[in-house]
Write an enzyme that holds these catalytic residues in place. Structure first.
Site, PDB file in Angstrom:
ATOM      1  CB  CYS A   1      -0.932  -0.003   1.206  1.00  0.00           C
ATOM      2  SG  CYS A   1      -2.006  -1.458   1.297  1.00  0.00           S
TER       3      CYS A   1
ATOM      4  CG  HIS B   1      -3.110   2.993   2.768  1.00  0.00           C
ATOM      5  ND1 HIS B   1      -3.733   2.714   1.568  1.00  0.00           N
ATOM      6  CD2 HIS B   1      -3.191   1.858   3.518  1.00  0.00           C
ATOM      7  CE1 HIS B   1      -4.162   1.457   1.592  1.00  0.00           C
ATOM      8  NE2 HIS B   1      -3.852   0.928   2.753  1.00  0.00           N
TER       9      HIS B   1
ATOM     10  CG  ASN C   1      -6.995  -1.035   1.686  1.00  0.00           C
ATOM     11  OD1 ASN C   1      -6.275  -0.659   0.766  1.00  0.00           O
ATOM     12  ND2 ASN C   1      -6.512  -1.575   2.799  1.00  0.00           N
TER      13      ASN C   1
END
Length: 314
Positions: A113, A239, A270
């Site tokens: 990520c 993030h 996500n």
């Protein structure tokens, strides 16, 4: 040129919207439980025949058009992804061919990520060193390909999408020094296991504790590297892992209410390496960030790696 700056952004999301209520027909969960634990209401899911390269190309084409550059102007292209199925040729090489870039250096980065912020720093270093004048930096993920749809703790989190930035060399830097690193001893806390048929997994509590305890300090360090205090920021794009994580991590900073904080996770879930550029592009497109304002980008993920920098909003 002593530095670089983001001159344009673009993003792309698949058409299909997967709601919490639909997920509740697949696993033992419900809308209230998902919203309370993650803040997520919907996520986008790519079509079966859509690839990571498809997502990346769509976002990159929009960024390139917004920058007003020709394909021949791009000397470097990199794609941050952990969900691409193709090992070689790279996703970046595929995107370059589709966009008609004549001879760029093209490579992928897998830093989970944290991939986009890592790729942005590497592209900034390359442009600052004179290796190219313009670069395309892309974060693209098809996380639905690596989702365990029987695991209610993880399948509720993940979505697909892509975001892209055009980076240009400049004598007035708009990408400040990166703050990056990893905690290798916590590497298994976020993972894709079995490379040939990978499935996403994580130790949620381990990740939550690490991020909420460490991210405030990393944000201060990243701002300090740019000669700023957190209160000086115009916006923050972390993030988009989980709304609870974002809010708990920012609370200790005591930020002014007028700082724009990205909360795209509510609508997009996500999206791993795509989450930072996707959220940033949306904020800029909606006019929610002042042009020229300092924006903090910071991400964390598999490895357990992190990377962040302050950039000037285009």
């Amino acid at each position: 040129m002593p530095g670089s700056r983001i001159t344009a952004l673009g993003h792309y999301q698949p058409e299909r919207v997967l709601t919490n209520d639909e997920l509740a027909t697949m696993v033992d969960t419900n809308d209230e439980w998902i919203r309370r634990r993650t803040g997520i209401a919907t996520r986008r899911i790519a079509a079966e025949d859509e690839t990571v390269a498809d997502l990346a190309t769509a976002a990159a084409a929009k960024a390139l058009a917004a920058a007003g550059l020709a394909p021949s102007d791009i000397g470097l292209i990199t794609v941050a992804t952990c969900s691409n199925r193709d090992r070689c040729p790279s996703t970046a090489a595929q995107v370059a061919a589709r966009l008609g870039l004549p001879s760029p250096v093209a490579f992928d980065i897998n830093n989970g990520c944290a991939g986009f912020c890592t790729a942005l720093a590497l592209a900034d270093h390359s442009l600052s060193a004179g290796a190219a004048r313009h670069a395309l930096v892309i974060g693209a993920e098809k996380m639905s390909d690596v989702t365990d749809w029987t695991d209610r703790s993880s399948c509720i989190l993940l979505g697909d999408g892509a975001g892209a930035a055009v980076l240009s060399a400049t004598d007035k830097p708009g990408v400040h020094p990166v703050v990056w690193g990893s905690a290798p001893e916590l590497g298994p806390a976020v993972r894709l296991l079995d490379a040939w048929q990978p499935r996403f997994g994580q130790d949620g509590q381990t990740v939550f504790r690490w991020v909420t305890s460490q991210l405030p300090g990393l944000i201060r360090d990243t701002c300090a590297a740019a000669g700023l205090e957190p209160a000086d920021l115009a916006g923050i794009v972390t993030h988009q892992a989980n709304l609870r994580i974002i809010e708990a991590s920012l609370r200790p900073l005591g930020l002014p209410e007028d700082i724009v904080v990205a909360r795209d996770v509510v609508d997009s879930g996500n999206t791993s390496a795509a989450s930072v550029p996707l959220a940033l592009s949306k904020l800029v497109e909606r006019g929610e960030l002042p042009s020229g304002g300092p924006v903090l980008l910071i991400a964390f993920g598999g490895g357990l790696s992190w990377a962040g920098q302050v950039v000037t909003a285009p």
